[in-house]
Design a protein around this motif. Structure first.
Motif, PDB file in Angstrom:
ATOM      1  N   PRO A  67      17.008  -6.608 -15.651  1.00 50.28           N
ATOM      2  CA  PRO A  67      17.166  -7.601 -16.795  1.00 50.28           C
ATOM      3  C   PRO A  67      16.243  -7.013 -17.737  1.00 50.28           C
ATOM      4  CG  PRO A  67      16.912  -8.814 -15.002  1.00 50.28           C
ATOM      5  CD  PRO A  67      16.713  -7.812 -14.545  1.00 50.28           C
ATOM      6  N   VAL A  68      16.571  -6.851 -19.216  1.00 52.06           N
ATOM      7  CA  VAL A  68      15.697  -6.106 -20.353  1.00 52.06           C
ATOM      8  C   VAL A  68      16.062  -6.808 -21.386  1.00 52.06           C
ATOM      9  CG1 VAL A  68      15.804  -3.805 -19.200  1.00 52.06           C
ATOM     10  CG2 VAL A  68      17.884  -4.592 -20.876  1.00 52.06           C
ATOM     11  N   GLU A  72      19.847  -1.774 -25.884  1.00 50.35           N
ATOM     12  CA  GLU A  72      20.253  -0.523 -26.641  1.00 50.35           C
ATOM     13  C   GLU A  72      18.932   0.322 -26.389  1.00 50.35           C
ATOM     14  OE1 GLU A  72      22.517   0.664 -29.087  1.00 50.35           O
ATOM     15  OE2 GLU A  72      23.827  -0.878 -29.078  1.00 50.35           O
ATOM     16  N   GLU A  73      17.757  -0.233 -26.462  1.00 51.49           N
ATOM     17  CA  GLU A  73      16.621   0.465 -26.223  1.00 51.49           C
ATOM     18  C   GLU A  73      16.664   1.042 -24.777  1.00 51.49           C
ATOM     19  OE1 GLU A  73      13.256  -1.697 -27.370  1.00 51.49           O
ATOM     20  OE2 GLU A  73      13.993  -2.331 -29.359  1.00 51.49           O
ATOM     21  N   ALA A  74      16.737  -0.007 -23.807  1.00 52.55           N
ATOM     22  CA  ALA A  74      16.632   0.586 -22.566  1.00 52.55           C
ATOM     23  C   ALA A  74      17.642   1.868 -22.189  1.00 52.55           C
ATOM     24  CB  ALA A  74      17.081  -0.583 -21.550  1.00 52.55           C
ATOM     25  N   VAL A  75      18.649   1.695 -22.604  1.00 56.55           N
ATOM     26  CA  VAL A  75      19.954   2.684 -22.622  1.00 56.55           C
ATOM     27  C   VAL A  75      19.422   4.133 -23.116  1.00 56.55           C
ATOM     28  CG1 VAL A  75      22.203   3.681 -23.285  1.00 56.55           C
ATOM     29  CG2 VAL A  75      21.807   1.409 -22.111  1.00 56.55           C
ATOM     30  N   GLU A  76      18.581   4.005 -24.529  1.00 51.87           N
ATOM     31  CA  GLU A  76      17.839   5.139 -24.957  1.00 51.87           C
ATOM     32  C   GLU A  76      17.039   5.827 -24.264  1.00 51.87           C
ATOM     33  OE1 GLU A  76      17.173   4.214 -29.216  1.00 51.87           O
ATOM     34  OE2 GLU A  76      19.064   3.410 -29.604  1.00 51.87           O
ATOM     35  N   SER A 108      25.021  -8.072 -22.898  1.00 50.28           N
ATOM     36  CA  SER A 108      25.379  -6.951 -22.893  1.00 50.28           C
ATOM     37  C   SER A 108      24.598  -6.278 -21.662  1.00 50.28           C
ATOM     38  CB  SER A 108      24.437  -6.394 -24.033  1.00 50.28           C
ATOM     39  OG  SER A 108      25.060  -6.726 -25.146  1.00 50.28           O
ATOM     40  N   LEU A 109      25.501  -5.176 -21.138  1.00 48.11           N
ATOM     41  CA  LEU A 109      24.986  -4.389 -19.833  1.00 48.11           C
ATOM     42  C   LEU A 109      25.618  -2.998 -19.855  1.00 48.11           C
ATOM     43  CD1 LEU A 109      26.779  -4.834 -16.719  1.00 48.11           C
ATOM     44  CD2 LEU A 109      26.838  -7.007 -18.133  1.00 48.11           C
ATOM     45  N   ALA A 110      24.789  -2.196 -18.889  1.00 51.04           N
ATOM     46  CA  ALA A 110      25.179  -0.765 -18.923  1.00 51.04           C
ATOM     47  C   ALA A 110      24.915  -0.368 -17.522  1.00 51.04           C
ATOM     48  CB  ALA A 110      24.623  -0.061 -20.057  1.00 51.04           C
ATOM     49  N   TRP A 111      25.902   0.297 -16.999  1.00 45.52           N
ATOM     50  CA  TRP A 111      25.500   0.898 -15.568  1.00 45.52           C
ATOM     51  C   TRP A 111      25.320   2.252 -15.422  1.00 45.52           C
ATOM     52  CZ3 TRP A 111      29.644  -2.114 -17.624  1.00 45.52           C
ATOM     53  CH2 TRP A 111      29.847  -3.429 -16.922  1.00 45.52           C
ATOM     54  N   PHE A 112      24.787   2.593 -14.466  1.00 41.94           N
ATOM     55  CA  PHE A 112      24.312   4.081 -14.011  1.00 41.94           C
ATOM     56  C   PHE A 112      24.131   4.183 -12.576  1.00 41.94           C
ATOM     57  CE2 PHE A 112      20.605   1.640 -15.161  1.00 41.94           C
ATOM     58  CZ  PHE A 112      19.534   2.021 -14.152  1.00 41.94           C
ATOM     59  N   SER A 121      22.243  -1.217 -12.921  1.00 41.01           N
ATOM     60  CA  SER A 121      22.451  -1.752 -14.509  1.00 41.01           C
ATOM     61  C   SER A 121      21.169  -2.186 -14.917  1.00 41.01           C
ATOM     62  CB  SER A 121      23.536  -2.925 -14.292  1.00 41.01           C
ATOM     63  OG  SER A 121      23.111  -4.030 -14.043  1.00 41.01           O
ATOM     64  N   VAL A 122      21.332  -2.084 -16.328  1.00 43.13           N
ATOM     65  CA  VAL A 122      20.326  -2.779 -17.178  1.00 43.13           C
ATOM     66  C   VAL A 122      21.191  -4.087 -17.951  1.00 43.13           C
ATOM     67  CG1 VAL A 122      18.719  -1.058 -17.436  1.00 43.13           C
ATOM     68  CG2 VAL A 122      20.661  -1.059 -18.968  1.00 43.13           C
ATOM     69  N   ILE A 123      20.795  -5.115 -18.141  1.00 43.68           N
ATOM     70  CA  ILE A 123      21.516  -6.219 -18.630  1.00 43.68           C
ATOM     71  C   ILE A 123      20.395  -7.067 -19.386  1.00 43.68           C
ATOM     72  CG2 ILE A 123      20.825  -7.675 -16.415  1.00 43.68           C
ATOM     73  CD1 ILE A 123      23.508  -8.974 -16.783  1.00 43.68           C
ATOM     74  N   GLN A 124      21.185  -7.295 -20.476  1.00 43.87           N
ATOM     75  CA  GLN A 124      20.597  -8.310 -21.644  1.00 43.87           C
ATOM     76  C   GLN A 124      21.434  -9.564 -21.659  1.00 43.87           C
ATOM     77  OE1 GLN A 124      19.922  -6.292 -25.513  1.00 43.87           O
ATOM     78  NE2 GLN A 124      19.799  -8.445 -26.464  1.00 43.87           N
TER      79      GLN A 124
END
Length: 126
Positions: A67-68, A72-76, A108-112, A121-124
């Motif tokens: 969780p973040v 957007e900032e975490a992905v960047e 919002s989330l992004a996987w890597f 993932s990072v998830i907001q």
């Protein structure tokens, strides 16, 4: 019996040193070496055990969610450290940055992946 137990998660990797470098240097987590593997210390008290497995096969699902406050900032930040984000089509279509946005539910989330192919993932959530 289990109410008083402290549970912890674990997963395998094919190369402990690559995993240590990734989780410590790229993810910024505290990593302790143990005789049997690595211990991730998340937020000071949560612990996750990583163990070596020569015939490791990554899971086809997300094994860890971080969780973040701002996805957007975490992905960047992670992209600047060389982490590449996964891209998916429907039903969880991601944008050009690799971010899935569920505006209806405010998620919002992004996987890597880590070097062993494990999906993170990072998830907001709002």
């Amino acid at each position: 019996m289990f109410k008083q137990s402290t549970a912890f998660s674990s997963f395998s990797v094919d190369d402990l040193q690559q995993a240590k470098q990734f989780y410590q240097d790229k993810m910024g987590l505290e990593v302790a070496e143990m005789p049997e593997g690595l211990e991730l210390r998340v937020n000071g008290n949560s612990k996750i055990f990583i163990y070596p497995k020569p015939n490791h096969e990554p899971a086809t699902f997300t094994i860890l969610n971080f969780p973040v406050e701002n996805v957007e900032e975490a992905v960047e930040q992670l992209t600047r450290k060389g982490i590449r984000f996964l891209h998916y089509a429907e039903p969880l279509a991601t944008d050009e940055k690799g971010i899935f946005r569920d505006t209806e539910n405010g998620i919002s989330l992004a996987w890597f992946t880590d070097p062993a192919g494990n999906i993170l993932s990072v998830i907001q959530a709002k």
